[in-house]
Design a protein around this motif. Structure first.
Motif, short mmCIF file in Angstrom:
data_model
loop_
_atom_site.label_atom_id
_atom_site.label_comp_id
_atom_site.label_asym_id
_atom_site.label_seq_id
_atom_site.Cartn_x
_atom_site.Cartn_y
_atom_site.Cartn_z
N ARG A 1 -50.47 98.58 104.16
CA ARG A 1 -50.88 99.86 103.22
C ARG A 1 -50.04 99.81 102.29
NH1 ARG A 1 -52.70 104.76 107.20
NH2 ARG A 1 -53.84 103.64 107.80
N LEU A 2 -51.01 100.15 101.00
CA LEU A 2 -50.08 100.36 100.38
C LEU A 2 -50.25 102.08 100.07
CD1 LEU A 2 -48.44 99.80 97.84
CD2 LEU A 2 -51.10 99.53 96.28
N ALA A 3 -49.17 102.73 99.89
CA ALA A 3 -49.45 104.46 99.52
C ALA A 3 -49.58 104.72 98.03
CB ALA A 3 -48.71 105.08 100.66
N LEU A 4 -50.29 104.30 97.31
CA LEU A 4 -49.96 104.48 95.76
C LEU A 4 -49.88 105.49 95.23
CD1 LEU A 4 -49.53 102.38 93.96
CD2 LEU A 4 -52.22 102.53 93.53
N ALA A 5 -49.01 105.42 94.59
CA ALA A 5 -48.89 107.26 93.83
C ALA A 5 -48.07 106.64 91.78
CB ALA A 5 -47.17 107.90 93.85
N ASN A 6 -47.75 105.16 91.97
CA ASN A 6 -47.93 104.44 91.22
C ASN A 6 -48.87 103.70 90.76
OD1 ASN A 6 -46.93 101.40 89.90
ND2 ASN A 6 -45.76 102.74 88.94
N LYS A 7 -49.50 105.14 89.62
CA LYS A 7 -51.15 104.67 88.68
C LYS A 7 -50.86 103.53 87.95
CE LYS A 7 -50.06 108.93 87.62
NZ LYS A 7 -50.70 110.67 87.37
N GLU A 8 -49.32 103.34 87.70
CA GLU A 8 -49.79 102.22 86.57
C GLU A 8 -50.02 100.58 87.57
OE1 GLU A 8 -47.25 104.78 86.71
OE2 GLU A 8 -46.72 105.37 85.18
N SER A 9 -49.61 100.59 88.62
CA SER A 9 -50.51 99.63 88.83
C SER A 9 -51.83 99.10 88.90
CB SER A 9 -50.06 99.86 90.76
OG SER A 9 -48.77 99.16 90.80
N LEU A 10 -52.24 100.51 89.04
CA LEU A 10 -54.13 100.44 88.39
C LEU A 10 -54.53 100.38 87.36
CD1 LEU A 10 -55.40 101.98 91.81
CD2 LEU A 10 -56.27 99.60 91.26
N VAL A 11 -54.01 100.88 86.10
CA VAL A 11 -53.92 101.29 85.06
C VAL A 11 -53.91 100.18 84.16
CG1 VAL A 11 -53.14 102.62 82.76
CG2 VAL A 11 -53.15 103.65 84.97
N ALA A 12 -52.20 99.69 83.81
CA ALA A 12 -52.32 98.26 83.60
C ALA A 12 -52.97 96.99 83.66
CB ALA A 12 -50.54 98.59 83.59
N GLY A 13 -52.64 97.16 85.32
CA GLY A 13 -53.06 95.44 86.00
C GLY A 13 -53.89 95.74 87.30
N GLY A 14 -55.19 96.79 87.29
CA GLY A 14 -56.48 97.02 87.48
C GLY A 14 -57.11 95.36 88.12
N PRO A 15 -57.10 94.48 87.29
CA PRO A 15 -57.66 93.24 87.46
C PRO A 15 -56.59 92.98 88.95
CG PRO A 15 -58.50 93.94 84.44
CD PRO A 15 -57.25 94.76 85.96
N VAL A 16 -55.93 92.70 88.03
CA VAL A 16 -54.29 92.19 89.06
C VAL A 16 -54.65 92.33 90.83
CG1 VAL A 16 -52.31 91.52 89.22
CG2 VAL A 16 -53.26 90.98 87.08
N ILE A 17 -55.10 93.60 90.67
CA ILE A 17 -55.25 94.72 91.87
C ILE A 17 -56.29 94.16 93.00
CG2 ILE A 17 -55.03 96.44 93.16
CD1 ILE A 17 -52.27 96.10 92.41
N ALA A 18 -56.72 94.23 92.14
CA ALA A 18 -58.23 93.84 92.38
C ALA A 18 -58.84 92.55 93.05
CB ALA A 18 -59.86 94.29 91.53
N ALA A 19 -57.52 91.83 92.84
CA ALA A 19 -57.90 90.08 93.05
C ALA A 19 -57.18 90.23 94.36
CB ALA A 19 -57.66 88.63 92.01
N VAL A 20 -56.27 91.10 94.52
CA VAL A 20 -55.73 91.07 95.75
C VAL A 20 -55.54 91.50 96.27
CG1 VAL A 20 -53.91 89.59 94.66
CG2 VAL A 20 -53.66 92.08 95.30
N MET A 21 -56.90 93.31 96.66
CA MET A 21 -57.03 93.98 97.62
C MET A 21 -57.74 93.65 98.68
SD MET A 21 -57.75 97.56 96.66
CE MET A 21 -59.02 97.98 95.35
N GLY A 22 -57.48 94.24 99.31
CA GLY A 22 -58.42 93.97 101.01
C GLY A 22 -57.48 91.95 101.64
N THR A 23 -56.71 91.67 100.72
CA THR A 23 -55.93 89.88 101.16
C THR A 23 -55.54 90.48 102.43
OG1 THR A 23 -55.00 89.43 99.38
CG2 THR A 23 -54.76 88.22 101.55
N GLY A 24 -55.56 89.78 104.21
CA GLY A 24 -54.90 89.93 105.45
C GLY A 24 -54.99 91.32 105.93
N GLY A 25 -56.45 92.52 105.58
CA GLY A 25 -56.77 93.35 105.93
C GLY A 25 -55.74 94.87 105.25
#
Ligand SMILES: NC(=O)c1ccc[n+]([C@@H]2O[C@H](COP(=O)([O-])OP(=O)(O)OC[C@H]3O[C@@H](n4cnc5c(N)ncnc54)[C@H](OP(=O)(O)O)[C@@H]3O)[C@@H](O)[C@H]2O)c1
Length: 379
Positions: free
Chosen positions: A112-136
């Motif tokens: 579970r990623l409790a995400l405060a670091n908004k830059e992960s999604l702002v700068a890396g949105g497509p990268v995060i989308a590609a791995v979101m949900g992996t292994g639950g």
């Protein structure tokens, strides 16, 4: 409850996360920060079983920390490695795009990623989308507006949602004219009316760049197009988000301006923790809403433009803003020059696709270099 890794443990989010973890009885499995500060040393002593990663220690700090043996690891990869231990809730309270590798590692490990670091999604949105949900794996947002939206949208049929609305306090310069805002000093900009946060996000709140980043964050988290994501200024910071349904009903999420509430939610979801103290004083609370001033606060417009351009543009927006904010805090540029630097940088860096952390970092470096070149001629 899963054991918790607190990344950015010495920051505003990290300290509050540790407080909430103690309150809900979560075990602290790992701590990470940029430097091997005395504060981190005290945390390591208080959490004797926690592993510690220090992203960028000085030589002197490395020596001091060596006494802790294999409990401590050094370097940016060490922070991501802690986030990638399976079975954790990873609270990412790192500031800046440096938080992206840990977010990716946490998701790849099924955490579970409790995400405060908004830059992960702002700068890396497509990268995060590609791995979101992996292994639950899942993201439970910690940014208060996104935590609110997460709760308002959970289990809701998307077809019934007309738009989502993020609230903005308006910052310390709400209602001021452009010349008044242009004369703002770092001291004035650092005085946020409702939230106590780290320096970058506090300045970003004064320019409304923080809301711009949050619009992009909401797009990636919830998948709504930019036309269906609105911002409204709400100076009391009591309503954190609103969802307007197609039938005309509006659902709002209320609560104190206290980051411990979304942190408590992210640690205990799908359960609910317990906030001590009196019930919220609804009677006597006045709520007002006003349209944001896109002319006085152009950063918000830049956020929508970068979000719609997609690809590398949001990473460039974020990088240029970080450079401009640092320059403003150092007294090198005026407050009104922050969005000018960002806009010129966005204009100069061609939009391209980003599909890996390395590509995001390359775009980030380019955005910083171009933004730095604009510092001299923007004041
Ligand atoms: N503060 C809030 O209320 C709030 C609300 C919503 C969202 N957020 C978001 O949460 C994030 C953190 O904000 P903040 O206000 O807590 O920032 P902050 O007070 O400046 O703290 C930043 C933390 O990140 C650590 N850090 C910096 N670079 C690092 C790296 N490369 N690797 C590992 N750790 C690193 C710092 O360690 P050192 O102390 O060693 O430098 C510190 O512990 C930001 O993305 C912000 O937008 C914050």
């Amino acid at each position: 409850m899963r054991p918790v890794a607190v990344l950015g443990a010495t920051g505003s989010i990290g300290r509050q996360a540790l407080e909430v973890a103690a309150e809900v009885g979560a075990e602290i499995a790992a701590l990470a920060a940029r430097r091997g500060s005395d504060e981190l040393l005290a945390l390591a002593a208080a959490h004797r079983d926690a592993r510690v990663a220090i992203a960028a220690p000085s030589a002197e700090e490395r020596g001091r920390w060596a006494a802790l043996g294999s409990r401590v690891t050094f370097g940016a990869e060490a922070v991501a490695a802690l986030a990638g231990e399976p079975g954790l809730t990873v609270i990412n309270g790192v500031v800046g795009v440096a938080g992206l590798p840990a977010s990716v590692a946490a998701l790849l490990a099924g955490n579970r990623l409790a995400l405060a670091n908004k830059e992960s999604l702002v700068a890396g949105g497509p990268v995060i989308a590609a791995v979101m949900g992996t292994g639950g794996s899942e993201i439970v947002p910690v940014d208060s507006e996104h935590s609110a939206l997460y709760q308002l949208l959970s289990g809701r049929d998307r077809a019934g949602v007309r738009r989502v609305v993020l609230t903005a306090s308006g910052g310390p310069f709400r209602g001021m004219s452009a010349p008044e805002v242009a004369a703002a000093t770092p001291d004035q900009a650092l005085r946020h009316p409702t939230w106590r946060m780290g320096p970058r996000i506090t300045i970003d709140s004064a320019t409304l760049m923080n809301k711009a980043l949050e619009v992009i964050e909401a797009h990636h988290l919830f998948g709504y197009p930019y036309d269906a994501i609105d911002v409204v200024v709400h100076p009391q910071s009591v309503v954190h988000a609103v969802v307007e349904l197609t039938d005309g009903a509006l659902l709002a999420h209320f609560g104190e301006a206290d980051m411990r509430i979304p942190l408590r939610f992210a640690l205990t979801y799908p359960g609910r923790g317990t906030r001590r103290g009196d019930p919220f004083p609804l009677a006597g609370t006045t709520l007002t809403f006003e349209a944001p001033d896109f002319d006085v606060f152009p950063a918000l417009r830049l956020g929508y433009e970068a979000g719609r351009a997609g690809g590398s543009a949001p990473a460039v927006l974020n990088a240029a803003d970080e450079i401009a904010v640092q320059a403003f805090l150092a007294g090198r540029i005026g407050f009104a020059s922050i969005p000018v630097v960002v806009e010129r940088t966005l204009h100069d860096v061609a939009v391209r696709q980003v599909t890996s952390v390395d590509e995001v970092f390359a775009v980030d470096a380019e955005g910083r270099a171009v933004a730095t070149s604009h510092l001299g001629n923007s004041c």
